[in-house]
Scaffold this active site. Sequence first.
Site, PDB file in Angstrom:
ATOM      1  N   ARG A 233      -1.651  41.406  46.161  1.00  0.00           N
ATOM      2  CA  ARG A 233      -0.584  40.789  45.378  1.00  0.00           C
ATOM      3  C   ARG A 233       0.605  41.737  45.332  1.00  0.00           C
ATOM      4  NH1 ARG A 233      -2.829  36.838  46.235  1.00  0.00           N
ATOM      5  NH2 ARG A 233      -3.620  35.227  44.832  1.00  0.00           N
ATOM      6  N   GLU A 262       8.337  37.499  45.840  1.00  0.00           N
ATOM      7  CA  GLU A 262       8.247  36.613  47.004  1.00  0.00           C
ATOM      8  C   GLU A 262       8.446  35.138  46.667  1.00  0.00           C
ATOM      9  OE1 GLU A 262       3.633  35.602  47.839  1.00  0.00           O
ATOM     10  OE2 GLU A 262       4.137  37.717  48.043  1.00  0.00           O
ATOM     11  N   HIS A 294       2.764  36.693  53.507  1.00  0.00           N
ATOM     12  CA  HIS A 294       1.591  36.262  52.754  1.00  0.00           C
ATOM     13  C   HIS A 294       0.682  35.387  53.616  1.00  0.00           C
ATOM     14  CE1 HIS A 294       0.231  35.711  48.327  1.00  0.00           C
ATOM     15  NE2 HIS A 294      -0.805  35.613  49.131  1.00  0.00           N
TER      16      HIS A 294
END
Length: 331
Positions: A233, A262, A294
């Site tokens: 994360r 993000e 991601h």
Amino acid sequence: MEILAFGVTADEKPLLEQAFAGTHEVRCLEVFLEEDTAPIAAGYEIVSSSVNADLSGRVLRMLAAGGTKMITQRSTGFNNIDLDEARRLGMTVSRVSYYSPYSVAEFAWALAMTVNRRLVRATTRTRDFDFRLNGLMGRDFHGRTVGVLGTGKIGAAFTRIAHGFGMRLLGWDVVQNPACLELGMTYVDKDELLASSDLISLHVPLLDSTRHLIDAAALRRMRDDAILVNSSRGGLIDTEALVDELRAGRFEGVGLDVYEAEAGVFFMDKSLETVEDDTLARLVTFPHVVVTSHQAYYTTDAVGQIIDTTVANVADYLAGRRSENTLVPPE
């Protein structure tokens, strides 16, 4: 029943439609669930969201006003969901508590190898028919020390790969994993791990207690020639502090699949827009930094498991059941 799914990629759409075939219709949207798109869900009892959805209290109230009673998020993380507000509204919320840990662990190693062996620079050069080796020297991982912050399923999978490289294994977690101990891992405190590791990889959830786990002080404890990888994360790292250290010429390489700001950027095409995030803009300019969008979880195996669990979560909701995936149970 027709289910509305937000944030569905082109690769994911046929898998999602096939999984629900014969039971429910599913309407797939590329747009992410947030305040501006929440009105689309009016009339849908069940909504499926993606990892970067905004499920703050305001958005949840908009969904509830439109008749949504169940949200099933297609991710493990749920720090984007106001669970207390969902509970107050009487909404059922589920997530995916497990999917292939190998997808993320293997991608973390892909990032580590990419920055260590200068693969981005190398491929950019060869596209221009520049085959010189200057500036491409990396290091053997064999015999060096890896520090694994978080040794759950993904961290353990990452550790097994490190063991295969012949690395010295250091770990940090609130609970020691017997599988990692069997591989020869030594558990130490965070400061010792940071100071002793050639490669550091993050595999902990984002909680209040882990936000900015790697802050300015932690970064200063790391070796100047260390490699840092984050496939967990973005909020685990204080990115502004990281940029300051990179500007000072520190670290052998940094591989990031996640970024703390993000939301509203990752999973979207921003190539024709002016970049407003100065920290991200600066981050991607460093030649020894690799930023991906991601995608660590993005394998057919992991996405298939995520979708299968989503289908099961819907079935559980309709039957009034709860499972390990239930965050807010049905009333």
